[in-house]
Design a protein around this motif. Structure first.
Motif, mmCIF file in Angstrom:
data_model
loop_
_atom_site.group_PDB
_atom_site.id
_atom_site.type_symbol
_atom_site.label_atom_id
_atom_site.label_comp_id
_atom_site.label_asym_id
_atom_site.label_seq_id
_atom_site.Cartn_x
_atom_site.Cartn_y
_atom_site.Cartn_z
ATOM 1 N N THR B 233 89.171 8.178 81.330
ATOM 2 C CA THR B 233 89.543 7.978 82.731
ATOM 3 C C THR B 233 90.861 7.221 82.834
ATOM 4 N N THR B 236 93.608 9.461 81.919
ATOM 5 C CA THR B 236 93.887 10.390 83.015
ATOM 6 C C THR B 236 94.716 9.716 84.095
ATOM 7 N N GLY B 252 97.318 6.968 77.299
ATOM 8 C CA GLY B 252 97.489 7.999 78.317
ATOM 9 C C GLY B 252 98.930 8.069 78.805
#
Lengths: 565, 300
Positions: B233, B236, B252
């Motif tokens: 998450t 993302t 990320g």
């Protein structure tokens, strides 16, 4: 004499384990003829169920047959592959399981389940099978079978459900039926009917039946011959009346001697020797009040449970679990509370000890007053110290994450009954007092057997120096030899410590052994409440008589010889 | 050799090589990231140590590489390996922190709802269900967006990691609450809890000392699975540009920055952080799976 239907020869079943195999069955041998019931009896872990599972090829993983033969009419089942066994299951061998609640599919109607089995096992079309299913339900004593076929399992009572299970087991017209504790989950009055049914089917269809049970009474009433097992070995075998009437093996003698009598109160429970010791003196410190008069009185009590349902639905009326007249328990008395499952006996026990809120009525303890009016924490704490509980299931009643000494010291410390320094010594003494070792305190609950766990539960109840003990089916989950030890311990504690007790049980014989007075409950009501001896010797209420008549007894009667052949 | 081991835990663990490898991967990655300042060959975000002349160097086994940069450098001349270790540090920190927050909220809500039942249960679980209807990433986006506008830009930049932990943690507690509530309701009806009431123990003692230890098993498994989910998450959100700032990129953010160069032949800037993220997530998942089986005696 013709060849037997089934003969098991020197069967060994092992469960491989990386730290050494566990031998569940060790050289077991038996024969079974057509139209005969052979009982397998033994305590938990004796390997009796494993024998049944081995015969039908349903040993739980990773168990396997390591030696021996199981010959069913010239065919050695032990040598068959899993595929070949699959063909035999249902067609040659049927099985009845213990719990009729879980052995039926709750999402299928009873008729559909039976018709499915019949159509598969007998190669019939479903419509033919349905007609056959209705007939078979009638055969096992289900009235109005045509209508009841379309009902779901939850619409049947326990006994009726077990009849359906029997019909299912017979769907493929097997020659051999294995009944694994078929009545253990049922009430005594239903138990007799189901056993009678198994017996009559066995005679009528000339089936061989292996009846696996832990209950000597079931064997005495049903089996023609009996095999007594212990630690996977055959201890003794013979005609039931001979084995029960004049047992040869020491173990069988012990087993039979351990069964509490339903016809008289045994001396060992009536007058146990009184014990005095340091720990007894400590336990008696709370008992400085008078010893006569009522310990507790209750007004007429009602307990209702709200019917379950979503918040916005119209609720059906509440379920009335308990509705009893005023009760009184005298100091030092043991009041027995007996009834079948769902009769409200456990609920009444919990109402009287303040573990469940009462819907109507009040319970008054002489030393504490009305217990639902105890507002102050200190008052409630003082009450809690006086009243303790021993539960049925010794597995769920101990917190498996805590060490035993922690379990026992918590109540002592919470009620401030001993200093931190004194507590470990007290815990050790308590463990010794209930028949364990002081060093056992360093173990966790799972390291003990069921009977030992129940002793820990008793020690925990004693740890607060109570004067009243609620025993809620304290021996129902235990083997019969351990049950006798437990009853003896409870009765000895009662005498040594002058405890008042409420003893809840479904087992009439057990209640008879321990109680001064007995209340019989049915559907939430007390139908009879009298002195124990009077009640058991000359029951007045019809329901009490019915319970007494249907309770299985280990009475030795010579059965009709023709019937046995 | 395995047969000599007495303890079930070590036996079950060692008879599953996949789990052993996963567990070792986690240990190596956690240690490497935790000690990044000492292990990493460079300090990638200190401008004084970076030279633009070193930009876009390929990994050491390719032509034209520099042995100082084992996994190559990015367009600003930063060492990819060092950036990964520092980035992994942030990813792990966010993952562990968010799950710790979720677990804490979930335990409190689940224990209260399961133990007391009735109106407490109804209110708490309705709130949980409403939140459950929103995808976690949406909740994280929402919280992130609100805080970004509410806080001054400089505060937001320095508080990126706590904000991510808060956003992801608040998005994930419902699953914990549900699992804890279900286990609590089972434990509440056990006789040992009734025995506690019979002794007179107050509710908080019963809940904390007796029920809590008995519901921790499934929570542990879920927590491990959720660490992987939280890391993803976070990745993302960072990939979408809502996460950690480029001056302090997580895995990320590194992948996002590198993805722009994927088609210009500079593949190492995106592939290596991507592989590290993959390894982390798979390892946590496999260890969690093994734990679930280990705690369920029926599967053994």
């Amino acid at each position: 004499m013709t060849a037997p239907l089934l003969s098991i020869e020197a069967l060994c079943v092992g469960f491989p384990h990386r730290l050494g195999d566990f031998v569940a069955v060790d050289g077991f041998t038996m024969d079974l003829n057509k139209g005969e019931i052979v009982g397998l009896i033994g305590e938990s872990g004796a390997g009796k169920s494993t024998v049944g599972n081995a015969v039908i090829g349903l040993l739980s993983h990773p168990g396997r047959i390591t030696a021996g033969r199981i010959v069913l009419q010239d065919q050695d089942l032990a040598a068959l592959s899993a595929k070949q066994m699959e063909v035999l299951r249902g067609r040659r061998i049927g099985m009845i399981f213990q719990d009729p609640m879980t052995s039926l599919n709750p999402l299928m109607t009873v008729g559909a389940q039976l018709a499915e089995s019949i159509s598969i096992l007998q190669n019939k079309s479903l419509s033919e099978a349905r007609i056959e299913a209705a007939k078979r339900l009638g055969d096992v004593g289900i009235p109005d079978a045509d209508t009841r076929m379309h009902q779901y399992p939850h619409e049947f009572s326990g006994g009726m459900r077990q009849r359906v299970v029997i019909a299912l087991a017979l769907a493929g017209d097997p020659d051999l039926l294995i009944a694994d504790e078929p009545t253990t989950a049922l009430d005594v009055s239903v138990q007799k009917q189901v056993l009678d049914l198994i017996r009559s089917i066995c005679r009528q269809r000339q089936l061989g039946v292996i009846l696996v049970t832990h209950d000597m009474g079931v064997i005495a009433e049903t089996a023609d011959r009996v095999c007594v097992m212990r630690h996977g070995k055959l201890v003794e075998t013979g005609v039931t009346a001979d084995v029960l009437g004049s047992p040869k093996a020491e173990y069988t003698k012990q087993l039979i001697a351990a069964i509490p009598s339903i016809t008289e109160r045994e001396e060992r429970f009536r007058n146990p020797a009184r014990r005095t010791g340091e720990i007894d003196a400590w336990l008696l410190q709370a008992h400085d009040r008078e010893e006569n008069g009522a310990f507790l009185r209750s007004s007429a009590l009602v307990k209702e449970f709200p019917a379950k349902g979503a918040s916005f639905r119209i609720r059906p009326p509440a379920f009335r679990a308990v509705d009893v007249p005023p009760l009184e328990i005298a100091r030092g008395e043991v009041l027995g509370l007996v009834g079948e499952s769902g009769s409200g006996k456990s609920t009444l026990g919990r109402l009287l000890t303040g573990l469940l809120p009462i819907t109507e009525g009040a319970v008054t303890y002489t030393d504490h007053g009305d217990i639902s009016a105890l507002r102050q924490a200190a008052q409630r704490k003082r009450f809690r110290r006086d009243v303790q509980v021993v539960f049925q299931d010794p597995y769920s009643s101990l917190n498996s994450r805590l060490r035993v000494d922690h379990i026992l010291s918590e109540p002592i410390r919470f009620h401030g009954l001993a200093s931190r320094a004194q507590t470990p010594r007290l815990v050790g003494a308590l463990l010794e007092r209930v028949g364990l070792k002081a060093a056992d305190g360093r173990k966790y609950p799972h390291q003990f057997s069921g009977g030992q766990r129940q002793r820990i539960c008793i020690a925990r109840a004693l740890a607060v120096r109570p004067r009243f003990l609620l025993c809620d089916e304290p021996t129902s989950a235990l083997d019969v030899s351990i049950q006798a030890e437990m009853l003896a311990l409870l009765m000895e504690l009662r005498r040594s410590l002058g405890l008042t007790m409420l003893f809840v049980s479904h087992d009439l014989a057990v209640v008879r052994q321990v109680s001064d007075r007995v209340a019989v409950m049915q559907r939430g009501k007390i139908v009879e409440l009298r002195e124990s001896e009077a009640l058991f010797d000359a029951p007045e209420h019809e329901y009490t008589r019915h319970l007494l008549n249907t309770a299985p007894r280990v009475q030795i009667e010579t059965r009709n010889l023709e019937e046995a052949l | 050799m395995l047969n000599r081991i007495k303890s079930d835990f070590w036996y079950e663990l060692l008879s599953s090589p996949v789990t052993v490898i996963s567990a070792l991967t986690i240990i190596v990655l956690v240690l490497a990231c935790a000690f990044a300042p000492w292990i990493a060959p460079h300090t990638p975000f200190d401008p004084s140590t970076i030279s633009i002349l070193d930009n876009n160097l390929p990994p050491a086994w390719e032509d034209g590489s520099d042995p100082r940069f084992v996994l190559g450098t990015d367009m600003q001349g930063r060492d990819v390996l060092s950036a990964m270790l520092y980035g992994g540090r942030i990813s792990l920190l966010v993952g562990l922190g968010a799950v710790a927050l979720s677990t804490l909220i979930g335990l409190v809500v689940g224990l209260l709802a399961g133990f007391f039942g009735g109106i407490t249960d109804t209110v708490l679980m309705r709130v949980a269900e409403v939140q459950f209807a929103f995808p976690p990433i949406l909740i994280a986006l929402l919280l992130n967006g609100i805080l970004k506008t509410a806080l001054p830009a400089d505060v937001f930049a320095t508080a990126a990691v706590p904000i991510m932990i808060l956003a992801i943690g608040l998005a994930g507690w419902v699953q914990f609450a549900r699992i804890v509530r279900a286990s609590t309701m089972v434990q509440r009806d056990q006789d040992y809890v009734t025995a506690c009431h019979a002794i007179g123990l107050p509710n908080h003692t019963v809940i904390l000392r007796h029920i809590l230890p008995n519901v921790l098993g499934p929570v542990l498994v879920l927590a491990m699975l959720q660490i992987a989910v939280a890391i993803v998450t976070e990745a993302t959100l960072s990939f979408l540009g809502l996460g950690t700032p480029l001056t302090e990129p997580s895995l990320g953010a590194l992948i996002q920055a590198g993805s722009q160069f994927l088609f210009s032949g500079i593949w190492w800037v995106v592939i290596f952080p991507g592989l590290m993220l993959l390894a982390m997530v798979i390892a946590f998942n496999l260890v969690a799976d093994w734990f679930r089986d280990y705690l369920n005696p029926r599967l053994r």
